[in-house]
Design a protein around this motif. Structure first.
Motif, mmCIF file in Angstrom:
data_model
loop_
_atom_site.group_PDB
_atom_site.id
_atom_site.type_symbol
_atom_site.label_atom_id
_atom_site.label_comp_id
_atom_site.label_asym_id
_atom_site.label_seq_id
_atom_site.Cartn_x
_atom_site.Cartn_y
_atom_site.Cartn_z
ATOM 1 N N ALA A 4 0.856 -1.181 0.000
ATOM 2 C CA ALA A 4 0.000 0.000 0.000
ATOM 3 C C ALA A 4 0.894 1.233 0.000
ATOM 4 O O ALA A 4 1.989 1.211 0.573
ATOM 5 C CB ALA A 4 -0.910 0.016 1.217
ATOM 6 N N THR A 5 0.441 2.281 -0.659
ATOM 7 C CA THR A 5 1.216 3.518 -0.713
ATOM 8 C C THR A 5 0.337 4.693 -0.313
ATOM 9 O O THR A 5 -0.874 4.679 -0.516
ATOM 10 C CB THR A 5 1.768 3.791 -2.132
ATOM 11 O OG1 THR A 5 0.681 3.868 -3.032
ATOM 12 C CG2 THR A 5 2.735 2.716 -2.562
ATOM 13 N N LEU A 6 0.973 5.668 0.253
ATOM 14 C CA LEU A 6 0.337 6.946 0.558
ATOM 15 C C LEU A 6 1.274 8.002 0.017
ATOM 16 O O LEU A 6 2.426 8.092 0.453
ATOM 17 C CB LEU A 6 0.125 7.117 2.062
ATOM 18 C CG LEU A 6 -0.458 8.449 2.519
ATOM 19 C CD1 LEU A 6 -1.870 8.620 1.971
ATOM 20 C CD2 LEU A 6 -0.480 8.529 4.021
ATOM 21 N N ARG A 7 0.795 8.798 -0.934
ATOM 22 C CA ARG A 7 1.676 9.752 -1.597
ATOM 23 C C ARG A 7 1.254 11.186 -1.297
ATOM 24 O O ARG A 7 0.078 11.462 -1.062
ATOM 25 C CB ARG A 7 1.661 9.507 -3.098
ATOM 26 C CG ARG A 7 2.091 8.078 -3.421
ATOM 27 C CD ARG A 7 2.307 7.850 -4.868
ATOM 28 N NE ARG A 7 3.472 8.611 -5.281
ATOM 29 C CZ ARG A 7 3.672 9.017 -6.529
ATOM 30 N NH1 ARG A 7 2.804 8.738 -7.454
ATOM 31 N NH2 ARG A 7 4.756 9.698 -6.843
ATOM 32 N N SER A 12 6.803 15.295 7.554
ATOM 33 C CA SER A 12 8.250 15.351 7.399
ATOM 34 C C SER A 12 8.800 13.938 7.195
ATOM 35 O O SER A 12 8.608 13.075 8.047
ATOM 36 C CB SER A 12 8.875 15.978 8.643
ATOM 37 O OG SER A 12 10.270 15.865 8.589
ATOM 38 N N PRO A 13 9.485 13.681 6.086
ATOM 39 C CA PRO A 13 10.009 12.340 5.850
ATOM 40 C C PRO A 13 11.057 11.923 6.879
ATOM 41 O O PRO A 13 11.142 10.746 7.236
ATOM 42 C CB PRO A 13 10.614 12.396 4.451
ATOM 43 C CG PRO A 13 10.476 13.760 3.966
ATOM 44 C CD PRO A 13 9.720 14.569 4.958
ATOM 45 N N THR A 14 11.815 12.868 7.392
ATOM 46 C CA THR A 14 12.840 12.542 8.379
ATOM 47 C C THR A 14 12.215 12.013 9.662
ATOM 48 O O THR A 14 12.685 11.023 10.227
ATOM 49 C CB THR A 14 13.673 13.797 8.695
ATOM 50 O OG1 THR A 14 14.061 14.419 7.480
ATOM 51 C CG2 THR A 14 14.891 13.439 9.504
ATOM 52 N N VAL A 71 9.919 5.374 3.552
ATOM 53 C CA VAL A 71 9.408 6.744 3.503
ATOM 54 C C VAL A 71 10.344 7.553 2.622
ATOM 55 O O VAL A 71 11.526 7.734 2.942
ATOM 56 C CB VAL A 71 9.318 7.377 4.907
ATOM 57 C CG1 VAL A 71 8.803 8.796 4.808
ATOM 58 C CG2 VAL A 71 8.439 6.547 5.809
ATOM 59 N N ASP A 72 9.831 8.011 1.493
ATOM 60 C CA ASP A 72 10.612 8.815 0.558
ATOM 61 C C ASP A 72 10.162 10.262 0.624
ATOM 62 O O ASP A 72 9.023 10.548 0.986
ATOM 63 C CB ASP A 72 10.434 8.301 -0.873
ATOM 64 C CG ASP A 72 10.942 6.887 -1.046
ATOM 65 O OD1 ASP A 72 11.937 6.537 -0.387
ATOM 66 O OD2 ASP A 72 10.343 6.135 -1.831
ATOM 67 N N THR A 95 6.688 17.199 1.998
ATOM 68 C CA THR A 95 5.722 16.123 1.807
ATOM 69 C C THR A 95 6.488 14.806 1.733
ATOM 70 O O THR A 95 7.701 14.796 1.521
ATOM 71 C CB THR A 95 4.877 16.313 0.531
ATOM 72 O OG1 THR A 95 5.739 16.303 -0.590
ATOM 73 C CG2 THR A 95 4.109 17.604 0.583
ATOM 74 N N ALA A 96 5.760 13.698 1.894
ATOM 75 C CA ALA A 96 6.404 12.389 1.919
ATOM 76 C C ALA A 96 5.555 11.375 1.177
ATOM 77 O O ALA A 96 4.340 11.524 1.041
ATOM 78 C CB ALA A 96 6.611 11.932 3.357
ATOM 79 N N HIS A 97 6.216 10.330 0.676
ATOM 80 C CA HIS A 97 5.560 9.172 0.080
ATOM 81 C C HIS A 97 5.873 7.981 0.975
ATOM 82 O O HIS A 97 7.039 7.707 1.255
ATOM 83 C CB HIS A 97 6.076 8.889 -1.324
ATOM 84 C CG HIS A 97 6.002 10.051 -2.260
ATOM 85 N ND1 HIS A 97 4.866 10.805 -2.442
ATOM 86 C CD2 HIS A 97 6.929 10.591 -3.083
ATOM 87 C CE1 HIS A 97 5.098 11.735 -3.337
ATOM 88 N NE2 HIS A 97 6.347 11.637 -3.735
ATOM 89 N N ILE A 98 4.841 7.256 1.411
ATOM 90 C CA ILE A 98 5.019 6.111 2.297
ATOM 91 C C ILE A 98 4.661 4.844 1.529
ATOM 92 O O ILE A 98 3.582 4.764 0.936
ATOM 93 C CB ILE A 98 4.140 6.227 3.553
ATOM 94 C CG1 ILE A 98 4.479 7.509 4.324
ATOM 95 C CG2 ILE A 98 4.302 5.011 4.440
ATOM 96 C CD1 ILE A 98 3.525 7.814 5.456
#
Length: 108
Positions: A4-7, A12-14, A71-72, A95-98
């Protein structure tokens, strides 16, 4: 294995990577329970994505584990805040992509 992805989530990706490293390799049910009681915005997002990955595969959360949790960094929204003497300083809203993959423990 299901994923599954959340874009483009405003997160914060960090800060999200700190939690992603903790739940990687855990049982999915234990990971969701641990994230549920963690007071972070990233914890809520990660638990929802893990739940979605379990649901996408049609698994039971007790029998699968989190194989990878990544997490990108996404695009950064750049805003400005007025300051003294007519100047402006920039505000970065990341923003982040999970991406979460769950599956049986032995398979890759």
């Amino acid at each position: 294995m299901s994923r599954a992805t959340l874009r483009y989530t405003r997160l914060s990706p960090t800060k999200a990577r700190l939690l992603a490293r903790q739940v990687q390799g855990m049982n999915a049910e234990v990971a969701i329970a641990r994230l549920e009681f963690t007071p972070n915005k990233a914890a809520r997002m990660l638990s929802r994505v893990i739940s979605a990955a379990v649901y996408n595969g049609g698994h039971d959360s007790k029998e699968v584990e989190v194989l990878s949790c990544r997490v990108d960094a996404g695009p950064v929204l750049r805003r400005h805040m007025p300051r003294a003497r007519g100047r402006a300083t920039s505000i970065r809203k990341p923003t982040a992509h999970i991406l979460v993959e769950v599956g049986k423990g032995g398979q890759n």
